[in-house]
Scaffold this motif. Structure first.
Motif, mmCIF file in Angstrom:
data_model
loop_
_atom_site.group_PDB
_atom_site.id
_atom_site.type_symbol
_atom_site.label_atom_id
_atom_site.label_comp_id
_atom_site.label_asym_id
_atom_site.label_seq_id
_atom_site.Cartn_x
_atom_site.Cartn_y
_atom_site.Cartn_z
ATOM 1 N N ILE A 1 -8.370 2.179 -13.026
ATOM 2 C CA ILE A 1 -8.452 0.729 -13.188
ATOM 3 C C ILE A 1 -7.059 0.116 -13.071
ATOM 4 C CG2 ILE A 1 -9.009 -1.138 -14.791
ATOM 5 C CD1 ILE A 1 -11.237 0.742 -15.904
ATOM 6 N N ALA A 2 -6.080 0.738 -13.726
ATOM 7 C CA ALA A 2 -4.706 0.237 -13.661
ATOM 8 C C ALA A 2 -4.211 0.188 -12.220
ATOM 9 C CB ALA A 2 -3.784 1.104 -14.518
ATOM 10 N N ALA A 3 -4.502 1.225 -11.450
ATOM 11 C CA ALA A 3 -4.084 1.255 -10.046
ATOM 12 C C ALA A 3 -4.812 0.186 -9.232
ATOM 13 C CB ALA A 3 -4.332 2.634 -9.450
ATOM 14 N N ALA A 4 -6.102 0.012 -9.501
ATOM 15 C CA ALA A 4 -6.886 -0.962 -8.745
ATOM 16 C C ALA A 4 -6.462 -2.396 -9.037
ATOM 17 C CB ALA A 4 -8.369 -0.777 -9.039
ATOM 18 N N THR A 5 -5.953 -2.661 -10.236
ATOM 19 C CA THR A 5 -5.518 -4.026 -10.545
ATOM 20 C C THR A 5 -4.387 -4.468 -9.624
ATOM 21 O OG1 THR A 5 -3.947 -3.326 -12.259
ATOM 22 C CG2 THR A 5 -6.178 -3.904 -12.985
ATOM 23 N N GLN A 6 -3.596 -3.508 -9.177
ATOM 24 C CA GLN A 6 -2.499 -3.834 -8.264
ATOM 25 C C GLN A 6 -3.022 -4.227 -6.882
ATOM 26 O OE1 GLN A 6 0.640 -3.958 -9.541
ATOM 27 N NE2 GLN A 6 -0.443 -3.465 -11.425
ATOM 28 N N ARG A 7 -4.121 -3.597 -6.474
ATOM 29 C CA ARG A 7 -4.681 -3.858 -5.142
ATOM 30 C C ARG A 7 -5.595 -5.079 -5.116
ATOM 31 N NH1 ARG A 7 -7.484 1.391 -4.000
ATOM 32 N NH2 ARG A 7 -8.560 0.095 -2.495
ATOM 33 N N PHE A 8 -6.275 -5.352 -6.249
ATOM 34 C CA PHE A 8 -7.269 -6.424 -6.297
ATOM 35 C C PHE A 8 -7.055 -7.321 -7.526
ATOM 36 C CE2 PHE A 8 -9.260 -2.550 -4.552
ATOM 37 C CZ PHE A 8 -9.455 -2.962 -3.235
ATOM 38 N N PRO A 9 -5.903 -7.970 -7.607
ATOM 39 C CA PRO A 9 -5.606 -8.728 -8.830
ATOM 40 C C PRO A 9 -6.610 -9.843 -9.127
ATOM 41 C CG PRO A 9 -3.990 -9.199 -7.121
ATOM 42 C CD PRO A 9 -4.826 -8.062 -6.631
ATOM 43 N N GLU A 10 -7.128 -10.513 -8.108
ATOM 44 C CA GLU A 10 -8.075 -11.598 -8.344
ATOM 45 C C GLU A 10 -9.358 -11.070 -8.978
ATOM 46 O OE1 GLU A 10 -6.801 -11.026 -5.215
ATOM 47 O OE2 GLU A 10 -5.233 -12.543 -5.239
ATOM 48 N N PHE A 11 -9.826 -9.932 -8.491
ATOM 49 C CA PHE A 11 -11.036 -9.334 -9.064
ATOM 50 C C PHE A 11 -10.814 -9.004 -10.538
ATOM 51 C CE2 PHE A 11 -13.367 -5.524 -10.362
ATOM 52 C CZ PHE A 11 -14.669 -5.993 -10.242
ATOM 53 N N PHE A 12 -9.672 -8.435 -10.865
ATOM 54 C CA PHE A 12 -9.436 -8.025 -12.242
ATOM 55 C C PHE A 12 -9.138 -9.204 -13.158
ATOM 56 C CE2 PHE A 12 -9.438 -4.012 -10.147
ATOM 57 C CZ PHE A 12 -10.183 -3.257 -11.034
ATOM 58 N N ASN A 13 -8.629 -10.290 -12.603
ATOM 59 C CA ASN A 13 -8.526 -11.517 -13.401
ATOM 60 C C ASN A 13 -9.927 -12.006 -13.759
ATOM 61 O OD1 ASN A 13 -5.733 -11.575 -13.397
ATOM 62 N ND2 ASN A 13 -5.622 -12.882 -11.582
ATOM 63 N N ALA A 14 -10.830 -11.976 -12.796
ATOM 64 C CA ALA A 14 -12.217 -12.374 -13.054
ATOM 65 C C ALA A 14 -12.894 -11.393 -14.012
ATOM 66 C CB ALA A 14 -12.988 -12.461 -11.739
ATOM 67 N N LEU A 15 -12.602 -10.109 -13.857
ATOM 68 C CA LEU A 15 -13.177 -9.101 -14.750
ATOM 69 C C LEU A 15 -12.732 -9.324 -16.188
ATOM 70 C CD1 LEU A 15 -14.784 -6.477 -15.211
ATOM 71 C CD2 LEU A 15 -12.656 -5.235 -14.753
ATOM 72 N N ALA A 16 -11.479 -9.695 -16.371
ATOM 73 C CA ALA A 16 -10.978 -9.970 -17.723
ATOM 74 C C ALA A 16 -11.797 -11.079 -18.377
ATOM 75 C CB ALA A 16 -9.503 -10.330 -17.679
ATOM 76 N N VAL A 17 -12.163 -12.087 -17.595
ATOM 77 C CA VAL A 17 -12.981 -13.176 -18.121
ATOM 78 C C VAL A 17 -14.406 -12.679 -18.369
ATOM 79 C CG1 VAL A 17 -13.968 -15.442 -17.597
ATOM 80 C CG2 VAL A 17 -11.574 -14.959 -17.031
ATOM 81 N N ALA A 18 -14.988 -12.007 -17.386
ATOM 82 C CA ALA A 18 -16.373 -11.538 -17.504
ATOM 83 C C ALA A 18 -16.553 -10.556 -18.660
ATOM 84 C CB ALA A 18 -16.821 -10.895 -16.194
ATOM 85 N N SER A 19 -15.550 -9.732 -18.913
ATOM 86 C CA SER A 19 -15.653 -8.733 -19.986
ATOM 87 C C SER A 19 -15.110 -9.256 -21.312
ATOM 88 C CB SER A 19 -14.909 -7.452 -19.592
ATOM 89 O OG SER A 19 -13.506 -7.654 -19.585
ATOM 90 N N GLU A 20 -14.780 -10.542 -21.344
ATOM 91 C CA GLU A 20 -14.229 -11.169 -22.538
ATOM 92 C C GLU A 20 -12.990 -10.433 -23.045
ATOM 93 O OE1 GLU A 20 -17.614 -11.417 -25.163
ATOM 94 O OE2 GLU A 20 -18.473 -13.051 -23.980
ATOM 95 N N GLY A 21 -12.176 -9.973 -22.091
ATOM 96 C CA GLY A 21 -10.921 -9.307 -22.415
ATOM 97 C C GLY A 21 -11.064 -7.889 -22.930
ATOM 98 N N ARG A 22 -12.237 -7.291 -22.801
ATOM 99 C CA ARG A 22 -12.492 -5.976 -23.388
ATOM 100 C C ARG A 22 -11.982 -4.818 -22.534
ATOM 101 N NH1 ARG A 22 -18.567 -5.724 -25.286
ATOM 102 N NH2 ARG A 22 -17.867 -3.673 -25.934
ATOM 103 N N THR A 23 -11.648 -5.042 -21.281
ATOM 104 C CA THR A 23 -11.192 -3.974 -20.400
ATOM 105 C C THR A 23 -9.669 -3.893 -20.441
ATOM 106 O OG1 THR A 23 -13.100 -4.293 -18.978
ATOM 107 C CG2 THR A 23 -11.239 -3.134 -18.028
ATOM 108 N N ILE A 24 -9.160 -2.709 -20.787
ATOM 109 C CA ILE A 24 -7.709 -2.501 -20.847
ATOM 110 C C ILE A 24 -7.294 -1.627 -19.659
ATOM 111 C CG2 ILE A 24 -5.779 -1.614 -22.210
ATOM 112 C CD1 ILE A 24 -7.143 -4.007 -23.535
#
Length: 145
Positions: free
Chosen positions: A71-94
């Motif tokens: 997940i940490a590696a993918a955040t570098q490649r797809f930052p917009e997706f992981f910004n949306a994921l942070a919202v969708a998961s209510e900040g639960r994904t680290i």
């Protein structure tokens, strides 16, 4: 199936690996395949947010189907997706190493373990060692350190 006994043994093994490595105080969360907390161990001296971080590492791995290192590696490649994921998961994904998927031979994913308290690489190594100690297959299979 991830039983309470196995989850307890996982947490104990992760803490033992941390002691072996001379790690800072650790918090260990073990979740079943549905993302429900089975065990949470927090050593004396851990920061007050360590439980949420350990749970978030494990929960994110379960939610996305790959380790929190991935997940940490993918955040570098797809930052917009992981910004949306942070919202969708209510900040639960680290998105930091230390969340490891747990597979039982012939059963697939039975849960995840999340460790927080030392460097992310040490956290992950403790989680992987714990999985191996109870004969589960961790993802990732080998630690970075």
């Amino acid at each position: 199936m991830l039983t309470f006994d196995i989850a307890l043994r996982l947490a104990t093994a992760a803490l033992a690996e941390g002691a072996h490595r001379g790690a800072n105080p650790l918090t260990v969360a073990v979740l079943d395949a549905g993302g429900h907390q089975v065990v949470l161990h927090r050593q004396d001296g851990c920061g007050i947010v360590r439980p949420q971080i350990a749970i978030g590492k494990a929960w994110g791995a379960l939610g996305l189907g790959f380790s929190s290192r991935g997940i940490a590696a993918a955040t570098q490649r797809f930052p917009e997706f992981f910004n949306a994921l942070a919202v969708a998961s209510e900040g639960r994904t680290i998105p930091a190493p230390g969340g490891v998927l747990l597979r039982a031979p012939g059963e697939g994913i039975v849960g995840a373990i999340g460790v927080s308290g030392d460097s992310s690489d040490v956290d992950e190594a403790c989680a992987i060692a714990a999985a191996r100690a109870v004969s589960l297959e961790p993802e990732p299979a080998t630690p970075a350190v």
